[in-house]
Design a protein around this motif. Structure first.
Motif, PDB file in Angstrom:
ATOM      1  N   GLU A 187       0.816  -1.219   0.000  1.00 29.23           N
ATOM      2  CA  GLU A 187       0.000   0.000   0.000  1.00 29.23           C
ATOM      3  C   GLU A 187       0.848   1.267   0.000  1.00 29.23           C
ATOM      4  OE1 GLU A 187      -3.071  -0.032   2.979  1.00 29.23           O
ATOM      5  OE2 GLU A 187      -3.833  -1.971   2.328  1.00 29.23           O
ATOM      6  N   ASP A 188       2.166   1.097   0.000  1.00 36.29           N
ATOM      7  CA  ASP A 188       3.099   2.237  -0.077  1.00 36.29           C
ATOM      8  C   ASP A 188       2.874   3.284   1.020  1.00 36.29           C
ATOM      9  OD1 ASP A 188       4.937   1.696  -1.996  1.00 36.29           O
ATOM     10  OD2 ASP A 188       3.686   2.403  -3.647  1.00 36.29           O
ATOM     11  N   ARG A 189       2.618   2.855   2.207  1.00 38.07           N
ATOM     12  CA  ARG A 189       2.421   3.813   3.300  1.00 38.07           C
ATOM     13  C   ARG A 189       3.745   4.093   3.985  1.00 38.07           C
ATOM     14  NH1 ARG A 189      -2.928   4.654   4.670  1.00 38.07           N
ATOM     15  NH2 ARG A 189      -4.406   3.120   3.890  1.00 38.07           N
ATOM     16  N   THR A 190       3.835   5.257   4.617  1.00 43.74           N
ATOM     17  CA  THR A 190       5.067   5.598   5.324  1.00 43.74           C
ATOM     18  C   THR A 190       5.057   4.948   6.704  1.00 43.74           C
ATOM     19  OG1 THR A 190       4.099   7.540   6.333  1.00 43.74           O
ATOM     20  CG2 THR A 190       5.136   7.851   4.179  1.00 43.74           C
ATOM     21  N   VAL A 191       6.248   4.927   7.322  1.00 41.55           N
ATOM     22  CA  VAL A 191       6.363   4.340   8.663  1.00 41.55           C
ATOM     23  C   VAL A 191       5.470   5.100   9.651  1.00 41.55           C
ATOM     24  CG1 VAL A 191       7.974   3.998  10.575  1.00 41.55           C
ATOM     25  CG2 VAL A 191       8.668   3.426   8.252  1.00 41.55           C
ATOM     26  N   LYS A 192       5.429   6.412   9.481  1.00 41.98           N
ATOM     27  CA  LYS A 192       4.621   7.237  10.386  1.00 41.98           C
ATOM     28  C   LYS A 192       3.122   6.915  10.232  1.00 41.98           C
ATOM     29  CE  LYS A 192       4.591  11.986  11.964  1.00 41.98           C
ATOM     30  NZ  LYS A 192       4.841  13.375  11.613  1.00 41.98           N
ATOM     31  N   GLU A 193       2.712   6.745   8.995  1.00 41.69           N
ATOM     32  CA  GLU A 193       1.297   6.392   8.753  1.00 41.69           C
ATOM     33  C   GLU A 193       0.976   5.039   9.380  1.00 41.69           C
ATOM     34  OE1 GLU A 193      -0.092   8.350   4.518  1.00 41.69           O
ATOM     35  OE2 GLU A 193       1.216   6.610   4.463  1.00 41.69           O
ATOM     36  N   ILE A 194       1.900   4.100   9.212  1.00 40.92           N
ATOM     37  CA  ILE A 194       1.667   2.758   9.777  1.00 40.92           C
ATOM     38  C   ILE A 194       1.584   2.837  11.299  1.00 40.92           C
ATOM     39  CG2 ILE A 194       2.627   0.423  10.000  1.00 40.92           C
ATOM     40  CD1 ILE A 194       3.928   0.868   7.250  1.00 40.92           C
ATOM     41  N   SER A 195       2.450   3.670  11.856  1.00 41.72           N
ATOM     42  CA  SER A 195       2.430   3.850  13.313  1.00 41.72           C
ATOM     43  C   SER A 195       1.074   4.379  13.757  1.00 41.72           C
ATOM     44  CB  SER A 195       3.560   4.805  13.698  1.00 41.72           C
ATOM     45  OG  SER A 195       3.406   5.220  15.004  1.00 41.72           O
ATOM     46  N   SER A 196       0.547   5.326  12.999  1.00 37.19           N
ATOM     47  CA  SER A 196      -0.748   5.905  13.361  1.00 37.19           C
ATOM     48  C   SER A 196      -1.887   4.896  13.164  1.00 37.19           C
ATOM     49  CB  SER A 196      -0.972   7.151  12.504  1.00 37.19           C
ATOM     50  OG  SER A 196      -2.319   7.457  12.426  1.00 37.19           O
ATOM     51  N   LEU A 197      -1.791   4.103  12.112  1.00 37.59           N
ATOM     52  CA  LEU A 197      -2.865   3.144  11.829  1.00 37.59           C
ATOM     53  C   LEU A 197      -2.891   1.985  12.815  1.00 37.59           C
ATOM     54  CD1 LEU A 197      -2.624   2.875   7.935  1.00 37.59           C
ATOM     55  CD2 LEU A 197      -4.612   3.630   9.205  1.00 37.59           C
ATOM     56  N   THR A 198      -1.703   1.536  13.193  1.00 42.08           N
ATOM     57  CA  THR A 198      -1.639   0.331  14.029  1.00 42.08           C
ATOM     58  C   THR A 198      -1.574   0.634  15.521  1.00 42.08           C
ATOM     59  OG1 THR A 198       0.756   0.349  13.795  1.00 42.08           O
ATOM     60  CG2 THR A 198      -0.465  -1.051  12.268  1.00 42.08           C
ATOM     61  N   GLY A 199      -1.127   1.854  15.850  1.00 46.51           N
ATOM     62  CA  GLY A 199      -0.938   2.175  17.265  1.00 46.51           C
ATOM     63  C   GLY A 199       0.429   1.737  17.776  1.00 46.51           C
ATOM     64  N   TRP A 200       1.293   1.234  16.878  1.00 46.29           N
ATOM     65  CA  TRP A 200       2.648   0.843  17.283  1.00 46.29           C
ATOM     66  C   TRP A 200       3.551   2.082  17.196  1.00 46.29           C
ATOM     67  CZ3 TRP A 200       2.736  -3.612  13.135  1.00 46.29           C
ATOM     68  CH2 TRP A 200       1.848  -4.612  13.535  1.00 46.29           C
ATOM     69  N   SER A 201       4.626   2.079  17.982  1.00 46.19           N
ATOM     70  CA  SER A 201       5.555   3.209  17.907  1.00 46.19           C
ATOM     71  C   SER A 201       6.345   3.131  16.594  1.00 46.19           C
ATOM     72  CB  SER A 201       6.512   3.178  19.094  1.00 46.19           C
ATOM     73  OG  SER A 201       7.337   2.038  18.996  1.00 46.19           O
ATOM     74  N   VAL A 202       6.941   4.268  16.202  1.00 45.17           N
ATOM     75  CA  VAL A 202       7.722   4.293  14.946  1.00 45.17           C
ATOM     76  C   VAL A 202       8.895   3.305  14.998  1.00 45.17           C
ATOM     77  CG1 VAL A 202       9.215   5.756  13.512  1.00 45.17           C
ATOM     78  CG2 VAL A 202       6.983   6.594  14.266  1.00 45.17           C
ATOM     79  N   PRO A 203       9.692   3.271  16.092  1.00 46.58           N
ATOM     80  CA  PRO A 203      10.778   2.274  16.123  1.00 46.58           C
ATOM     81  C   PRO A 203      10.265   0.842  16.027  1.00 46.58           C
ATOM     82  CG  PRO A 203      11.070   3.894  17.861  1.00 46.58           C
ATOM     83  CD  PRO A 203       9.737   4.144  17.276  1.00 46.58           C
ATOM     84  N   LEU A 204       9.115   0.584  16.659  1.00 42.43           N
ATOM     85  CA  LEU A 204       8.564  -0.786  16.590  1.00 42.43           C
ATOM     86  C   LEU A 204       8.173  -1.141  15.150  1.00 42.43           C
ATOM     87  CD1 LEU A 204       7.677  -3.335  18.119  1.00 42.43           C
ATOM     88  CD2 LEU A 204       5.463  -2.279  18.474  1.00 42.43           C
ATOM     89  N   VAL A 205       7.596  -0.177  14.444  1.00 38.56           N
ATOM     90  CA  VAL A 205       7.227  -0.430  13.039  1.00 38.56           C
ATOM     91  C   VAL A 205       8.483  -0.748  12.230  1.00 38.56           C
ATOM     92  CG1 VAL A 205       6.276   0.608  10.937  1.00 38.56           C
ATOM     93  CG2 VAL A 205       5.155   1.002  13.127  1.00 38.56           C
ATOM     94  N   LYS A 206       9.562   0.008  12.477  1.00 33.82           N
ATOM     95  CA  LYS A 206      10.806  -0.221  11.724  1.00 33.82           C
ATOM     96  C   LYS A 206      11.382  -1.610  12.029  1.00 33.82           C
ATOM     97  CE  LYS A 206      12.211   4.590  11.268  1.00 33.82           C
ATOM     98  NZ  LYS A 206      13.075   5.647  11.782  1.00 33.82           N
ATOM     99  N   VAL A 207      11.370  -1.964  13.294  1.00 39.77           N
ATOM    100  CA  VAL A 207      11.898  -3.284  13.674  1.00 39.77           C
ATOM    101  C   VAL A 207      11.063  -4.383  13.042  1.00 39.77           C
ATOM    102  CG1 VAL A 207      12.172  -4.852  15.639  1.00 39.77           C
ATOM    103  CG2 VAL A 207      12.957  -2.508  15.825  1.00 39.77           C
ATOM    104  N   ARG A 208       9.737  -4.211  13.099  1.00 40.49           N
ATOM    105  CA  ARG A 208       8.855  -5.244  12.536  1.00 40.49           C
ATOM    106  C   ARG A 208       9.011  -5.324  11.015  1.00 40.49           C
ATOM    107  NH1 ARG A 208       3.595  -5.161  16.549  1.00 40.49           N
ATOM    108  NH2 ARG A 208       4.488  -6.717  17.925  1.00 40.49           N
ATOM    109  N   ALA A 209       9.222  -4.180  10.360  1.00 42.63           N
ATOM    110  CA  ALA A 209       9.417  -4.192   8.902  1.00 42.63           C
ATOM    111  C   ALA A 209      10.692  -4.951   8.557  1.00 42.63           C
ATOM    112  CB  ALA A 209       9.480  -2.771   8.374  1.00 42.63           C
ATOM    113  N   PHE A 210      11.735  -4.725   9.330  1.00 41.33           N
ATOM    114  CA  PHE A 210      13.011  -5.413   9.092  1.00 41.33           C
ATOM    115  C   PHE A 210      12.830  -6.930   9.248  1.00 41.33           C
ATOM    116  CE2 PHE A 210      16.974  -7.171  10.808  1.00 41.33           C
ATOM    117  CZ  PHE A 210      17.855  -6.830   9.796  1.00 41.33           C
TER     118      PHE A 210
END
Lengths: 114, 207
Positions: B165-188
């Motif tokens: 869906e080409d969303r940014t990390v910040k958008e994903i953080s807002s959608l999921t309620g996860w923190s930005v570092p957590l989104v990055k770790v999970r993406a990795f």
């Protein structure tokens, strides 16, 4: 080809293939019907009260069953052997003085033997 | 014959849509429950497209969308008009889809055991050559879906939002309620898991 390259191609293909946004016929009516089915319980105070009563009835039944089970499983003789139900004055009178003093004052007895 | 509300529900302009949403939500909260249908009509295509990223069977997709809309109706009072209603609804949608993924974890090792002819062809073509052919997108789509089904729910969600869906990390953080570092770790971790899943394909045939 390595897995990384294949993963990249798969993701590219996934990005290109957007999922369809078609909606089943009259889907909104299905949702509205589900909302209508849910609403009375939330809005009607009597329904809320009745639901509370049913929950209380279930909890009370469970408690009754547990207490009944405990009572049923307790051996019959255990109730008589309960010290709190014993006839304490009579029991004390039945004891003779020596045994009573031996039980209550053991140090006296040891001083005699010494 | 379509009602005026139905016509207005199809308005494509985001500002007009936001205004219509705000009015409809206010009406529903004031007791006009029937106005919720207007909201459903306006947002259901996008909700169906979102749900189809996470479920393959159409009955499951419909159940997910219904669950999202029922939650939206129940929690409507919690929407604050300072953000567009659609964002709030999409947040609800993503969380409901995540709940669905967690509740319906299939046997994740079996996904590649049931490839169709078209999917096998796609893999053979793309594993053998370096040019990305655009043919047979259906096979590619189902193949992606099967590969994603082999991932854990959190990894699948983050990869879908980030890569498909080409969303940014910040958008994903807002959608999921996860923190930005957590989104990055999970993406990795999700990318690593996807590589691992692809690595488990029948290596003698495709890799």
């Amino acid at each position: 080809m390595n897995p990384e390259e294949l993963a990249r191609k798969l993701l590219q293909a996934g990005r290109r293939a957007r999922p369809s946004d078609t909606v089943p016929y009259a889907f909104e009516r299905r949702v509205m019907a589900a909302i209508t089915r849910r609403r009375p319980a939330a809005d009607d105070p009597l329904a809320v009260w009745a639901a509370g009563l049913w929950r209380a009835a279930v909890a009370c039944s469970a408690l009754t069953l547990v207490l009944g089970g405990i009572h049923w499983l307790t051996p019959a003789g255990m109730a008589d052997s309960d010290p709190s139900t014993a006839d304490t004055p009579e029991m004390l009178l039945a004891l003779d003085d020596d045994s009573l003093s031996a039980a209550l004052l053991p140090e006296t007895e040891t001083s005699d033997t010494w | 014959m379509p009602s005026p509300d139905t016509d207005s529900a199809l308005a494509p302009d985001p500002r007009a849509t936001a205004a219509l949403d705000a009015r409809a939500v206010a009406a529903v909260l004031a007791g006009e429950t029937a106005r919720f249908e207007e909201i459903i009509l306006r947002h259901q295509p996008r909700l169906f497209a979102t749900a189809r990223r996470y479920a393959r069977r159409e009955d499951e997709v419909a159940d997910i969308v219904q669950e999202i809309l029922l939650k939206a109706f129940t929690k409507l009072a919690s929407w604050r008009a300072d953000a567009p209603f659609e964002h709030w609804l999409m947040r609800l949608a993503v969380r409901t889809c995540f709940d669905f993924l967690r509740g319906h974890q299939r046997n994740r090792e079996q996904v590649f055991a049931e490839l169709t002819h078209e999917e096998e062809d796609w893999l053979e073509r793309h594993a053998g050559s370096s040019d990305a052919a655009r043919d047979d997108e259906d096979a590619a789509r189902t193949l992606v879906q099967k590969a994603f089904e082999a991932l854990s729910p959190a990894n699948r969600l983050v990869l879908t939002l980030l890569e498909l869906e080409d969303r940014t990390v910040k958008e994903i953080s807002s959608l999921t309620g996860w923190s930005v570092p957590l989104v990055k770790v999970r993406a990795f971790r999700a990318r690593a898991e996807l590589r691992k899943v692809i690595g488990t394909l029948k290596q003698d045939r495709y890799l």
